[in-house]
Design an enzyme around this catalytic site. Structure first.
Site, mmCIF file in Angstrom:
data_model
loop_
_atom_site.group_PDB
_atom_site.id
_atom_site.type_symbol
_atom_site.label_atom_id
_atom_site.label_comp_id
_atom_site.label_asym_id
_atom_site.label_seq_id
_atom_site.Cartn_x
_atom_site.Cartn_y
_atom_site.Cartn_z
ATOM 1 N N HIS A 102 -9.520 9.473 0.813
ATOM 2 C CA HIS A 102 -8.097 9.348 1.169
ATOM 3 C C HIS A 102 -7.379 8.412 0.190
ATOM 4 C CE1 HIS A 102 -4.573 8.717 3.880
ATOM 5 N NE2 HIS A 102 -4.629 7.493 3.394
ATOM 6 N N GLU A 103 -7.977 7.266 -0.100
ATOM 7 C CA GLU A 103 -7.345 6.323 -1.039
ATOM 8 C C GLU A 103 -7.250 6.933 -2.440
ATOM 9 O OE1 GLU A 103 -5.765 4.031 0.219
ATOM 10 O OE2 GLU A 103 -6.750 4.000 2.167
ATOM 11 N N HIS A 106 -4.273 9.031 -2.668
ATOM 12 C CA HIS A 106 -3.041 8.299 -3.015
ATOM 13 C C HIS A 106 -2.914 8.145 -4.531
ATOM 14 C CE1 HIS A 106 -1.490 7.431 0.891
ATOM 15 N NE2 HIS A 106 -2.524 6.718 1.290
ATOM 16 N N HIS A 110 0.153 9.528 -7.021
ATOM 17 C CA HIS A 110 0.885 8.768 -8.031
ATOM 18 C C HIS A 110 0.810 9.454 -9.389
ATOM 19 C CE1 HIS A 110 2.405 5.021 -6.231
ATOM 20 N NE2 HIS A 110 1.556 5.345 -5.271
#
Ligand SMILES: [Zn+2]
Length: 229
Positions: A102-103, A106, A110
């Site tokens: 999940h991270e 992110h 970006h």
């Protein structure tokens, strides 16, 4: 005092929202605890999962590092670092793979310049100021009977709610990306995959709760202000 004390809006709006928010926090913690005990069949650690998601999405120049605390995992876009709690970084649990992926999702957002992230970053500085300036402005406006200040305060309150609203697609999308790569790379299968899905779904609900809380606070201030005027 205008905002202190218990009024009917507090009982009808804020208390139920607080209970909902608390329930979601308990839910995410228990989902995490349960899946953190399950070792994934392939023995993949969170750090490895994050690296694999980055590679799969063609993201370069992002580091994966361990950090202190529990459930402190996050992506830092300024320094381009995915920081994972020790349990997630080195742990080979179902939860570790889900959270780390999940991270990394992110980080991929970006790299893609995903639109909701741009909107969120644009309103973030105003939100930071707004969240502590909104109430004093409204109170000052009331005391001075200068309602322009009250309007600005209410606008800042709305912006905080808008920020929570824009956070939802960002969080849901990061989990979608994570699960897609987990599946494509065959990192988790069967009940392991379902377990990671449960953890990420529970985490998403805490953001829904934060939005409900922001909306309820805004509503309460508006209703109280209308009654006084
Ligand atoms: Zn997230």
């Amino acid at each position: 005092m205008f905002f202190s004390g218990i009024d009917q809006y507090f009982i009808l709006l804020v208390i139920p929202a607080m209970i909902f928010s608390l329930a979601m926090q308990i839910m995410v913690k228990s989902a995490y605890r349960r899946q953190a005990r399950v070792r994934n069949a392939r023995g993949i650690t969170g750090a490895q999962a994050a690296e694999r998601v980055l590679r799969h999405c063609g993201v370069t120049g992002v580091r994966v590092e361990p950090t202190h605390g529990r459930l402190s995992d996050h992506y830092d876009p300024r320094h381009r670092v995915i920081r994972l709690s020790h349990e997630v970084y080195g742990g080979a649990s179902v939860a570790a793979v889900g959270i780390a992926a999940h991270e990394a999702g992110h980080a991929a957002q970006h790299a893609d310049v995903y639109l909701p992230i741009k909107v969120r970053n644009a309103i973030l500085p105003v939100c930071n100021v707004g969240s502590w300036l909104a109430l004093p402005l409204i109170l000052l406006g009331m005391v001075l009977e200068f309602y322009g200040l009250v309007t600005v305060g209410l606008a800042l309150f709305s912006l905080v709610a808008l920020f929570q609203l824009v956070t939802l697609p960002v969080e849901f999308n990061a989990s979608r990306r994570a699960l897609r790569v987990i599946e494509a790379e065959g990192m988790l299968e069967g009940s392991d995959y379902a377990g990671a899905q449960k953890v990420l779904r529970a985490a998403a609900m805490t953001y829904v709760a934060a939005l409900v809380m922001a909306v309820v606070n805004l509503l309460r201030v508006m209703l109280r202000f209308r009654r006084r005027r």
